[in-house]
Design a protein around this motif. Structure first.
Motif: not given
Length: 146
Positions: A41-44, A135-144, A74-82
């Protein structure tokens, strides 16, 4: 100069129960790829593919001869910046409502931002964070960041 480009394309979690994880991530409203099923399964998400794959199969592929890890963090974190400080609290509440486990309540951090931690149904840790310098683009990708 390396031929390995500086990019992150896919994050794959080895899942013990893909059906349960799929259900959790879909309940967050994340867009699942149409080809997804309980075998993969995958989510973009903002330009990064977030994938779920059976843990024993992933262990066999990515770590031949090594047993799949036991349960637990596992000692790994993922992040969702708002986008705003206040969104940390509302996103945290929404994630908990969807079935996430509270790891750390929203709090202002010494680095100037605000964040909270949750765990998905298999214990994978997510930070929900706001950083005024992101700073994010219109897709939510991190730019800086900073």
């Amino acid at each position: 100069m390396s031929t390995l480009p500086p990019r992150l394309s896919v994050i794959t979690l080895g899942a013990r129960d893909i059906a349960a994880l799929r259900s959790f991530y879909r309940s967050l409203g994340w867009p699942e790829l149409p080809a997804s099923d309980d075998g993969w399964s995958a989510f973009l998400l903002g330009g990064v593919l977030f994938a779920l794959y059976p843990l024993p199969e992933l262990a066999a592929e990515a770590g031949p001869g090594v047993a799949a890890p036991a349960g637990g963090w596992s000692g790994v974190t993922m992040a969702c910046n708002v986008d705003t400080r206040g969104q940390v609290d509302t996103a945290f509440t929404d994630a908990v409502t969807a079935g996430a486990t509270v790891v750390a309540e929203p709090t202002d951090r010494s680095w100037g931002g605000r964040s909270a931690y949750i765990a998905d149904p298999e214990g994978n840790r997510w930070e929900i964070a706001w950083a005024g310098t992101a700073v994010f683009d219109e897709r939510g990708a991190l730019l800086s960041f900073g």
